[in-house]
Motif scaffolding. Structure first.
Motif, PDB file in Angstrom:
ATOM      1  N   GLN A  51       0.626  -1.299  -0.097  1.00 24.09           N
ATOM      2  CA  GLN A  51       0.020  -0.189  -0.097  1.00 24.09           C
ATOM      3  C   GLN A  51       0.842   1.106  -0.015  1.00 24.09           C
ATOM      4  O   GLN A  51       1.818   1.577   0.771  1.00 24.09           O
ATOM      5  N   VAL A  52       0.741   2.111  -0.936  1.00 28.99           N
ATOM      6  CA  VAL A  52       1.466   3.524  -1.040  1.00 28.99           C
ATOM      7  C   VAL A  52       0.382   4.495  -1.035  1.00 28.99           C
ATOM      8  O   VAL A  52      -0.544   4.384  -1.868  1.00 28.99           O
ATOM      9  N   GLU A  53       0.412   5.245   0.058  1.00 22.10           N
ATOM     10  CA  GLU A  53      -0.572   6.230   0.293  1.00 22.10           C
ATOM     11  C   GLU A  53      -1.994   5.397   0.420  1.00 22.10           C
ATOM     12  O   GLU A  53      -2.152   4.439   1.046  1.00 22.10           O
ATOM     13  N   ASN A  54      -3.193   5.768  -0.335  1.00 30.04           N
ATOM     14  CA  ASN A  54      -4.334   5.138  -0.274  1.00 30.04           C
ATOM     15  C   ASN A  54      -4.535   4.024  -1.315  1.00 30.04           C
ATOM     16  O   ASN A  54      -5.731   3.574  -1.919  1.00 30.04           O
ATOM     17  N   THR A  55      -3.430   3.777  -2.229  1.00 26.67           N
ATOM     18  CA  THR A  55      -3.743   2.747  -3.299  1.00 26.67           C
ATOM     19  C   THR A  55      -2.907   1.438  -3.155  1.00 26.67           C
ATOM     20  O   THR A  55      -1.700   1.447  -2.326  1.00 26.67           O
ATOM     21  N   PHE A  56      -3.351   0.323  -3.493  1.00 28.90           N
ATOM     22  CA  PHE A  56      -2.693  -0.902  -3.201  1.00 28.90           C
ATOM     23  C   PHE A  56      -2.229  -1.268  -4.526  1.00 28.90           C
ATOM     24  O   PHE A  56      -2.737  -1.178  -5.671  1.00 28.90           O
ATOM     25  N   TYR A  57      -0.928  -1.789  -4.529  1.00 25.57           N
ATOM     26  CA  TYR A  57      -0.244  -2.328  -5.794  1.00 25.57           C
ATOM     27  C   TYR A  57       0.114  -3.879  -5.666  1.00 25.57           C
ATOM     28  O   TYR A  57       0.418  -4.189  -4.596  1.00 25.57           O
ATOM     29  N   ILE A  58      -0.064  -4.511  -6.808  1.00 22.91           N
ATOM     30  CA  ILE A  58       0.263  -6.108  -7.197  1.00 22.91           C
ATOM     31  C   ILE A  58       0.887  -6.183  -8.294  1.00 22.91           C
ATOM     32  O   ILE A  58       0.746  -5.382  -9.379  1.00 22.91           O
ATOM     33  N   LEU A  59       2.243  -6.881  -8.135  1.00 22.44           N
ATOM     34  CA  LEU A  59       3.016  -7.265  -9.322  1.00 22.44           C
ATOM     35  C   LEU A  59       2.435  -8.733  -9.693  1.00 22.44           C
ATOM     36  O   LEU A  59       2.728  -9.566  -9.004  1.00 22.44           O
ATOM     37  N   VAL A  60       1.633  -8.797 -10.797  1.00 22.58           N
ATOM     38  CA  VAL A  60       1.435 -10.019 -11.175  1.00 22.58           C
ATOM     39  C   VAL A  60       1.661 -10.520 -12.782  1.00 22.58           C
ATOM     40  O   VAL A  60       1.890  -9.507 -13.522  1.00 22.58           O
ATOM     41  N   SER A  61       1.521 -11.550 -13.097  1.00 23.18           N
ATOM     42  CA  SER A  61       1.841 -12.175 -14.386  1.00 23.18           C
ATOM     43  C   SER A  61       0.693 -12.564 -15.325  1.00 23.18           C
ATOM     44  O   SER A  61      -0.574 -12.771 -14.708  1.00 23.18           O
ATOM     45  N   PHE A  62       0.896 -12.426 -16.333  1.00 23.65           N
ATOM     46  CA  PHE A  62      -0.095 -12.508 -17.310  1.00 23.65           C
ATOM     47  C   PHE A  62      -0.587 -14.045 -17.461  1.00 23.65           C
ATOM     48  O   PHE A  62      -1.454 -14.449 -18.442  1.00 23.65           O
ATOM     49  N   MET A  63       0.322 -15.006 -17.025  1.00 23.06           N
ATOM     50  CA  MET A  63       0.124 -16.339 -16.762  1.00 23.06           C
ATOM     51  C   MET A  63      -1.031 -16.411 -16.034  1.00 23.06           C
ATOM     52  O   MET A  63      -1.816 -17.489 -16.296  1.00 23.06           O
ATOM     53  N   ALA A  64      -1.437 -15.640 -15.099  1.00 18.41           N
ATOM     54  CA  ALA A  64      -2.622 -15.734 -14.184  1.00 18.41           C
ATOM     55  C   ALA A  64      -4.033 -14.935 -15.013  1.00 18.41           C
ATOM     56  O   ALA A  64      -3.593 -14.036 -15.621  1.00 18.41           O
ATOM     57  N   ARG A  65      -4.990 -15.688 -14.631  1.00 16.35           N
ATOM     58  CA  ARG A  65      -6.468 -15.238 -15.360  1.00 16.35           C
ATOM     59  C   ARG A  65      -6.713 -13.963 -14.917  1.00 16.35           C
ATOM     60  O   ARG A  65      -7.078 -13.139 -15.763  1.00 16.35           O
ATOM     61  N   HIS A  66      -6.300 -13.548 -13.675  1.00 15.28           N
ATOM     62  CA  HIS A  66      -6.887 -12.185 -13.123  1.00 15.28           C
ATOM     63  C   HIS A  66      -6.007 -11.271 -13.559  1.00 15.28           C
ATOM     64  O   HIS A  66      -6.596 -10.000 -13.732  1.00 15.28           O
ATOM     65  N   THR A  67      -4.897 -11.411 -14.031  1.00 14.20           N
ATOM     66  CA  THR A  67      -3.933 -10.104 -14.693  1.00 14.20           C
ATOM     67  C   THR A  67      -4.684  -9.630 -15.877  1.00 14.20           C
ATOM     68  O   THR A  67      -4.831  -8.548 -15.981  1.00 14.20           O
TER      69      THR A  67
END
Length: 176
Positions: A51-67
């Motif tokens: 979490q940076v300030e009021n935003t959540f960040y995720i580092l995700v792979s295109f191999m995952a459906r959610h990405t």
């Protein structure tokens, strides 16, 4: 008014303090993600976050459906939930569920570099490896609204700043 109604009214007026919400987030290393694809098919997954300030960040792979779902800017919901092993009552685990807008952060931008540094500090050197992989992208999840639950009949609306707004329901659980 009987004693039970008085207790119910007091509970609805007694909002949990904002630090409880922030404490739940601080004690969580990954978020549960709910996304949908172009056909409306649901997908649940998880991702480590910062979490940076009021935003959540995720580092995700295109191999995952959610990405793909997130990269295409579809609606998402994220959840922070109390660890099962720490809860006193499995049916009433403390949780924060947030509706959020997703946007992709440009690789090697100032935001990318800042957030990846935070990810490394939080999750270790593995971030150095995956941040270099071209199938990994950085997604910003900006809260829009949500709810916080910390027990039976104790559910509250939260705003985009994750501040408790009001009790979520005027109707308590009803006996059979």
């Amino acid at each position: 008014m009987n004693h039970t109604n008085t207790q119910d009214e007091a509970q609805k007026k007694a909002k949990p303090i904002a630090p409880k919400v922030k404490e739940l987030i601080a004690n969580t290393k990954s978020i549960i993600l709910a996304t949908v694809d172009a056909e409306g098919n649901p997908n649940s997954s998880y991702a480590p976050f910062v979490q940076v300030e009021n935003t959540f960040y995720i580092l995700v792979s295109f191999m995952a459906r959610h990405t793909k779902n997130l990269a295409e800017g579809r609606k998402t919901s994220i959840m922070f939930i109390e660890d099962e092993s720490a809860t006193k009552q499995i049916y009433a685990r403390e949780r924060l569920t947030i509706e959020a807008t997703a946007s992709q952060i440009e690789r090697d931008s100032e935001t990318w570099n800042t957030v990846v540094t935070h990810l490394k500090e939080t999750h270790g050197k593995v971030v150095d490896v995956i941040a270099e992989m071209k199938d990994f992208i950085l997604i910003a999840l900006q809260p829009t609204k949500g709810s916080y639950v910390n027990g039976f009949g104790s559910a509250y609306f939260v705003d985009e700043n994750l501040e408790i707004m009001e009790h979520r329901n005027d109707v308590n659980h009803q006996p059979k």
